[in-house]
Scaffold this motif. Structure first.
Motif, PDB file in Angstrom:
ATOM      1  N   GLU A 174       0.813  -1.214   0.000  1.00  0.00           N
ATOM      2  CA  GLU A 174       0.000   0.000   0.000  1.00  0.00           C
ATOM      3  C   GLU A 174       0.849   1.267   0.000  1.00  0.00           C
ATOM      4  O   GLU A 174       0.362   2.346  -0.327  1.00  0.00           O
ATOM      5  N   SER A 175       2.118   1.152   0.366  1.00  0.00           N
ATOM      6  CA  SER A 175       2.986   2.328   0.433  1.00  0.00           C
ATOM      7  C   SER A 175       3.336   2.891  -0.942  1.00  0.00           C
ATOM      8  O   SER A 175       3.796   4.024  -1.058  1.00  0.00           O
ATOM      9  N   LEU A 176       3.119   2.110  -2.011  1.00  0.00           N
ATOM     10  CA  LEU A 176       3.436   2.565  -3.358  1.00  0.00           C
ATOM     11  C   LEU A 176       2.197   3.143  -4.032  1.00  0.00           C
ATOM     12  O   LEU A 176       1.089   2.620  -3.876  1.00  0.00           O
ATOM     13  N   SER A 177       2.374   4.209  -4.804  1.00  0.00           N
ATOM     14  CA  SER A 177       1.245   4.821  -5.507  1.00  0.00           C
ATOM     15  C   SER A 177       0.875   3.971  -6.717  1.00  0.00           C
ATOM     16  O   SER A 177       1.732   3.328  -7.334  1.00  0.00           O
ATOM     17  N   ILE A 178      -0.404   4.006  -7.081  1.00  0.00           N
ATOM     18  CA  ILE A 178      -0.843   3.218  -8.229  1.00  0.00           C
ATOM     19  C   ILE A 178      -0.219   3.734  -9.521  1.00  0.00           C
ATOM     20  O   ILE A 178       0.047   2.953 -10.439  1.00  0.00           O
ATOM     21  N   GLU A 179       0.035   5.048  -9.622  1.00  0.00           N
ATOM     22  CA  GLU A 179       0.624   5.594 -10.834  1.00  0.00           C
ATOM     23  C   GLU A 179       2.039   5.067 -11.040  1.00  0.00           C
ATOM     24  O   GLU A 179       2.429   4.701 -12.156  1.00  0.00           O
ATOM     25  N   ASP A 180       2.824   5.027  -9.962  1.00  0.00           N
ATOM     26  CA  ASP A 180       4.188   4.530 -10.072  1.00  0.00           C
ATOM     27  C   ASP A 180       4.201   3.034 -10.393  1.00  0.00           C
ATOM     28  O   ASP A 180       4.985   2.570 -11.228  1.00  0.00           O
ATOM     29  N   VAL A 181       3.335   2.293  -9.729  1.00  0.00           N
ATOM     30  CA  VAL A 181       3.313   0.844  -9.939  1.00  0.00           C
ATOM     31  C   VAL A 181       2.872   0.504 -11.355  1.00  0.00           C
ATOM     32  O   VAL A 181       3.414  -0.417 -11.982  1.00  0.00           O
ATOM     33  N   ALA A 182       1.904   1.255 -11.892  1.00  0.00           N
ATOM     34  CA  ALA A 182       1.400   0.969 -13.238  1.00  0.00           C
ATOM     35  C   ALA A 182       2.458   1.179 -14.310  1.00  0.00           C
ATOM     36  O   ALA A 182       2.321   0.674 -15.425  1.00  0.00           O
ATOM     37  N   ALA A 183       3.518   1.914 -13.986  1.00  0.00           N
ATOM     38  CA  ALA A 183       4.579   2.168 -14.958  1.00  0.00           C
ATOM     39  C   ALA A 183       5.652   1.093 -14.958  1.00  0.00           C
ATOM     40  O   ALA A 183       6.521   1.097 -15.824  1.00  0.00           O
ATOM     41  N   LEU A 184       5.597   0.145 -14.017  1.00  0.00           N
ATOM     42  CA  LEU A 184       6.723  -0.759 -13.811  1.00  0.00           C
ATOM     43  C   LEU A 184       6.752  -2.050 -14.633  1.00  0.00           C
ATOM     44  O   LEU A 184       7.829  -2.446 -15.093  1.00  0.00           O
ATOM     45  N   PRO A 185       5.649  -2.775 -14.808  1.00  0.00           N
ATOM     46  CA  PRO A 185       5.776  -4.149 -15.295  1.00  0.00           C
ATOM     47  C   PRO A 185       6.552  -4.328 -16.598  1.00  0.00           C
ATOM     48  O   PRO A 185       7.566  -5.036 -16.629  1.00  0.00           O
ATOM     49  N   LEU A 186       6.112  -3.733 -17.689  1.00  0.00           N
ATOM     50  CA  LEU A 186       6.764  -3.964 -18.974  1.00  0.00           C
ATOM     51  C   LEU A 186       8.158  -3.352 -19.015  1.00  0.00           C
ATOM     52  O   LEU A 186       9.129  -4.006 -19.413  1.00  0.00           O
ATOM     53  N   ALA A 187       8.274  -2.083 -18.611  1.00  0.00           N
ATOM     54  CA  ALA A 187       9.584  -1.430 -18.621  1.00  0.00           C
ATOM     55  C   ALA A 187      10.538  -2.105 -17.638  1.00  0.00           C
ATOM     56  O   ALA A 187      11.732  -2.265 -17.933  1.00  0.00           O
ATOM     57  N   GLY A 188      10.021  -2.523 -16.487  1.00  0.00           N
ATOM     58  CA  GLY A 188      10.856  -3.192 -15.508  1.00  0.00           C
ATOM     59  C   GLY A 188      11.360  -4.535 -16.002  1.00  0.00           C
ATOM     60  O   GLY A 188      12.531  -4.896 -15.792  1.00  0.00           O
ATOM     61  N   MET A 189      10.481  -5.301 -16.655  1.00  0.00           N
ATOM     62  CA  MET A 189      10.905  -6.590 -17.188  1.00  0.00           C
ATOM     63  C   MET A 189      11.916  -6.417 -18.316  1.00  0.00           C
ATOM     64  O   MET A 189      12.859  -7.196 -18.452  1.00  0.00           O
ATOM     65  N   THR A 190      11.734  -5.368 -19.125  1.00  0.00           N
ATOM     66  CA  THR A 190      12.691  -5.090 -20.199  1.00  0.00           C
ATOM     67  C   THR A 190      14.068  -4.769 -19.623  1.00  0.00           C
ATOM     68  O   THR A 190      15.095  -5.263 -20.108  1.00  0.00           O
ATOM     69  N   ALA A 191      14.090  -3.937 -18.570  1.00  0.00           N
ATOM     70  CA  ALA A 191      15.360  -3.597 -17.932  1.00  0.00           C
ATOM     71  C   ALA A 191      16.010  -4.834 -17.314  1.00  0.00           C
ATOM     72  O   ALA A 191      17.224  -5.039 -17.409  1.00  0.00           O
ATOM     73  N   LEU A 192      15.197  -5.685 -16.671  1.00  0.00           N
ATOM     74  CA  LEU A 192      15.718  -6.904 -16.062  1.00  0.00           C
ATOM     75  C   LEU A 192      16.349  -7.814 -17.109  1.00  0.00           C
ATOM     76  O   LEU A 192      17.446  -8.350 -16.913  1.00  0.00           O
ATOM     77  N   GLN A 193      15.660  -7.996 -18.225  1.00  0.00           N
ATOM     78  CA  GLN A 193      16.187  -8.852 -19.282  1.00  0.00           C
ATOM     79  C   GLN A 193      17.494  -8.301 -19.849  1.00  0.00           C
ATOM     80  O   GLN A 193      18.434  -9.055 -20.132  1.00  0.00           O
ATOM     81  N   ALA A 194      17.547  -6.980 -20.011  1.00  0.00           N
ATOM     82  CA  ALA A 194      18.758  -6.376 -20.567  1.00  0.00           C
ATOM     83  C   ALA A 194      19.949  -6.538 -19.618  1.00  0.00           C
ATOM     84  O   ALA A 194      21.054  -6.895 -20.039  1.00  0.00           O
ATOM     85  N   LEU A 195      19.724  -6.274 -18.334  1.00  0.00           N
ATOM     86  CA  LEU A 195      20.812  -6.323 -17.363  1.00  0.00           C
ATOM     87  C   LEU A 195      21.228  -7.751 -17.017  1.00  0.00           C
ATOM     88  O   LEU A 195      22.420  -8.084 -16.990  1.00  0.00           O
ATOM     89  N   ARG A 196      20.243  -8.586 -16.746  1.00  0.00           N
ATOM     90  CA  ARG A 196      20.541  -9.940 -16.281  1.00  0.00           C
ATOM     91  C   ARG A 196      20.846 -10.892 -17.425  1.00  0.00           C
ATOM     92  O   ARG A 196      21.873 -11.588 -17.420  1.00  0.00           O
TER      93      ARG A 196
END
Length: 207
Positions: A174-196
């Motif tokens: 609950e400490s995270l805002s919905i706007e910030d969380v909604a921006a994470l899944p696709l971009a976050g997975m892309t960053a993870l794949q690139a780095l890892r």
């Protein structure tokens, strides 16, 4: 309550087109941040739902496009509420993220690479609460706050309710805002794949 996203959920900032395409879906009305589209009032949607209820159908609002083009082709429509299958959840969407692939698909820029079945509901990233679990689905509970990436093309997150797989869903504090969380899944997975995967970077907690 609905807030225009003005492209802020596309954290990689595809400002011109992704900004026009941006939208946040909430309980009772939808606002699309494009000058040629109008706000859909809650009363209008409630009237349609009342009529659908009399006919024995539960309905939910989605943003969709029936043809390829600019943000002008986006429209809000009522569709039957979705149902979850095994390993799936129905999520009440509080916010949906917008990524460059969303407007590229809708504009037809990727039509030679990805074939779409129209009408199509855009959006891969979303945050909301679990409404229902499919058969034999475990690990989540009704009312739980979650974030998810829709794994099918062209997405489907720009809706009041959406179906997601548990393998693409995580709990959200609950400490995270919905706007910030909604921006994470696709971009976050892309960053993870690139780095890892491509960069060979070891992440904290990995052996």
């Amino acid at each position: 309550r609905v807030e225009p996203m003005s492209g802020q959920c596309a954290r990689h900032r595809g400002r011109s087109r992704a900004g026009e395409f941006g939208a946040v879906i909430a309980h009772d009305r939808v606002e699309i941040t494009h000058r040629h589209l109008t706000r859909i009032r809650a009363a209008t949607i409630d009237e349609r739902r009342t009529a659908a209820s009399r006919e024995g159908n539960d309905m939910a609002t989605v943003i969709q496009y029936r043809e390829l083009g600019s943000a002008d082709v986006l429209e809000t429509v009522e569709v039957p509420t979705p149902h979850a299958g095994p390993g799936e959840l129905v999520v009440e969407v509080r916010a949906a993220g917008v990524n460059p692939i969303d407007w590229k698909l809708a504009s037809g820029a990727l039509r030679f690479l990805l074939r779409l079945q129209l009408p199509a509901v855009p959006g891969y990233d979303m945050v909301g609460e679990v409404l229902a679990l499919g058969a034999d689905t475990t690990g989540f509970e009704v009312g739980q706050r979650v974030a998810a990436r829709v794994a099918t093309n062209p997405g489907g997150a720009c809706a009041e309710q959406a179906v997601v797989g548990v393998d693409m869903t995580v709990p959200v504090p609950e400490s995270l805002s919905i706007e910030d969380v909604a921006a994470l899944p696709l971009a976050g997975m892309t960053a993870l794949q690139a780095l890892r995967d491509d960069g060979g970077m070891r992440l904290e907690g990995e052996e």
